[in-house]
Design an enzyme around this catalytic site. Structure first.
Site: not given
Ligand code: GLN
Length: 472
Positions: A86, A161, A185
């Site tokens: 990532k 994400s 994520s």
């Molecule tokens: N969807 C969650 C957020 O937007 C998790 C994001 C993540 O784990 N990086 O905070």
């Protein structure tokens, strides 16, 4: 329907063995994965940077190792295996954008510990994957570089994400991909893409060189196609790192009985898609038939997990963002310090990034921090205590990963609250620092994958992974 055909791939150890036995040539394999990265990227936008030159160079170097020192090659656990990371991980001398336009031209000065561990074992880095900017999102749609599309249906999100990590792996690029999990994520995209997605115990895998989102929540996790790959990768990745004071020596918790599985009532409330619900219930039946005891448990504060997460994480986000002021990091747009400070971020930060900074700054501000930040911290502690109590009775917990399967691009992006609700089942593990995994258990009528989540007490990562292995 626009989709990609998804190739079958062998496990990490199988491909490694073929490389060592010279059934497969490292350079040709690398070229195949680079080409696939390029061709699929045109359709699903899964990469921000494809490291063609670097990967080719690495492949040539490894080829030499195999010729000149086969014993050394054989001792490297990821020898010649293509992988992706990532774009929140620093990789020395490569562009690292955090998927935000503000950092479009940033070149990493050093390499993240967990990435280095993979490189040291001979893995070949194919590229940096697309994601929500700084990790803020659940669908990949907030990326400054445009959304990633689901390989099985281009109208859908692969989940976020870590959208590009899951989508690229599903489309056949590489054998594993590093993501980050601050609130789900890794697990959410794994569930949407039918992959294994693992979030380790907080402090087990080093965060050094990984963009800081919510520092007390962030965990470097990863995606793979097989559970054995997850186990192998975690054996490589784990461990104390002097560059990350929150890591400690791995202490693998063991249990001396067949794990007892708890079903937390609060995770099975209304609002779960009927098809997801059905597949999960069937899988639970199967687990029971395999002789595991399943018991109903309650973790009452679960209902506060999402609001608590969305107060605490933006708070940490807003303080972690202070360094991206357009002077130390970020784009310079004016020679005047104050003007630059405002303009640089106003122009280049994506709307969701601004939203999180504002929520966090508000929650931490004088006069409000008692009501928001401090109160949320107290609930976090309460939640930890409730989890500790439940783990006195049961060894593992089972739940959905998400109330739905992959949803349409654009379906929730106009309403931030709808998007935040996607994280309802995943954020809790990060609030209490425990390990969790999403693994594929079926598909809906439309062919979209459905995942199941298992959570375990701190440091019981291997118990959890072995359990998953026993119920596949
Ligand atoms: N969807 C969650 C957020 O937007 C998790 C994001 C993540 O784990 N990086 O905070």
């Amino acid at each position: 329907m626009n989709s990609l055909s998804v190739p079958e791939r062998e496990s990490i150890d199988d491909i490694r063995r073929k490389i060592i036995n010279k059934e497969i040539d490292i350079l040709s394999l690398t070229e195949e994965h680079l080409k696939l990265a390029e061709s699929t990227n045109e359709k699903i936008n899964s990469f921000i940077t494809i490291l063609k030159e670097e990967a080719t160079k690495q492949a040539k170097e490894l080829q030499k190792v195999l010729e000149q020192n086969p014993n050394k090659a054989n001792s490297m656990r990821l020898f010649g295996v293509p992988f992706t990371v990532k774009d929140l991980y620093l990789v020395k001398s490569t562009r690292t954008t955090f998927a935000s336009k503000l950092m479009e031209d940033f070149i990493s000065p050093y390499t993240a510990t967990v990435v280095q561990k993979c490189l040291d074992e001979g893995a070949i880095l194919i590229g940096k994957t697309n994601c929500d900017p700084w990790g803020f999102g659940a669908s990949g749609e907030n990326s400054g570089f445009g959304p990633t599309r689901h390989p099985l249906d281009f109208n859908k999100t692969p989940g976020g994400s870590s959208s590009g990590s899951a989508a690229s792996l599903l489309s056949g690029v590489g054998y594993f991909s590093l993501g980050t999990d601050t609130g789900g994520s890794v697990r959410l995209p794994a569930s949407f893409c039918g992959l294994f997605g693992y979030k380790p115990t907080y402090g087990r895998n080093s965060r050094y060189g990984v963009e800081a989102m919510g520092s007390s929540f962030d965990t470097p996790g990863f995606f793979a196609r097989y559970i054995d790959d997850i186990v192998l990768l975690e054996e490589i990745m784990q461990g104390k790192d002097l560059n990350d004071a929150t890591t400690s020596e791995t202490k693998d918790l063991k249990i001396n009985r067949k794990p007892i599985i708890g079903v937390p009532r609060e995770f099975f409330v209304d609002g779960i898609d009927p098809q997801v619900d059905k597949v999960i219930k069937e899988k639970m039946q199967e687990i029971k038939q395999k002789g595991f005891e399943i018991v109903d448990v309650s973790i009452p504060s679960t209902k506060y997990a999402l609001p608590v997460y969305y107060v605490l994480v933006p708070s940490e986000i807003s303080s972690n963002r202070a360094r991206y002021d357009g002077v130390r990091f970020g784009k310079k747009v004016s020679n005047d310090y104050s003007e630059n400070l405002v303009k640089s971020r106003s122009i280049y930060l994506e709307p969701e990034v601004k939203r999180r900074i504002m929520i966090g700054t508000f929650a931490l501000s004088a006069g409000y921090s008692d009501q928001y930040y401090n109160q949320a911290s107290r609930v976090r502690t309460k939640l930890k205590k409730e989890f500790d109590a439940v783990f006195q009775k049961v060894d593992l917990l089972v739940s959905p990963v998400s109330p739905t399967t992959a949803f349409d691009l654009g379906e929730k992006s106009k309403d931030p609250v709808q998007m935040y609700l996607v994280d309802i089942y995943t954020v809790t593990a990060n609030l209490v620092g425990i390990p969790a995994i999403s693994f594929p258990i079926g598909k809906n009528n439309y062919g979209m994958p459905i995942g199941m989540q298992i959570m375990a007490p701190k440091w019981a990562d291997m118990v959890m992974l072995n359990f998953v292995k026993s119920i596949l």
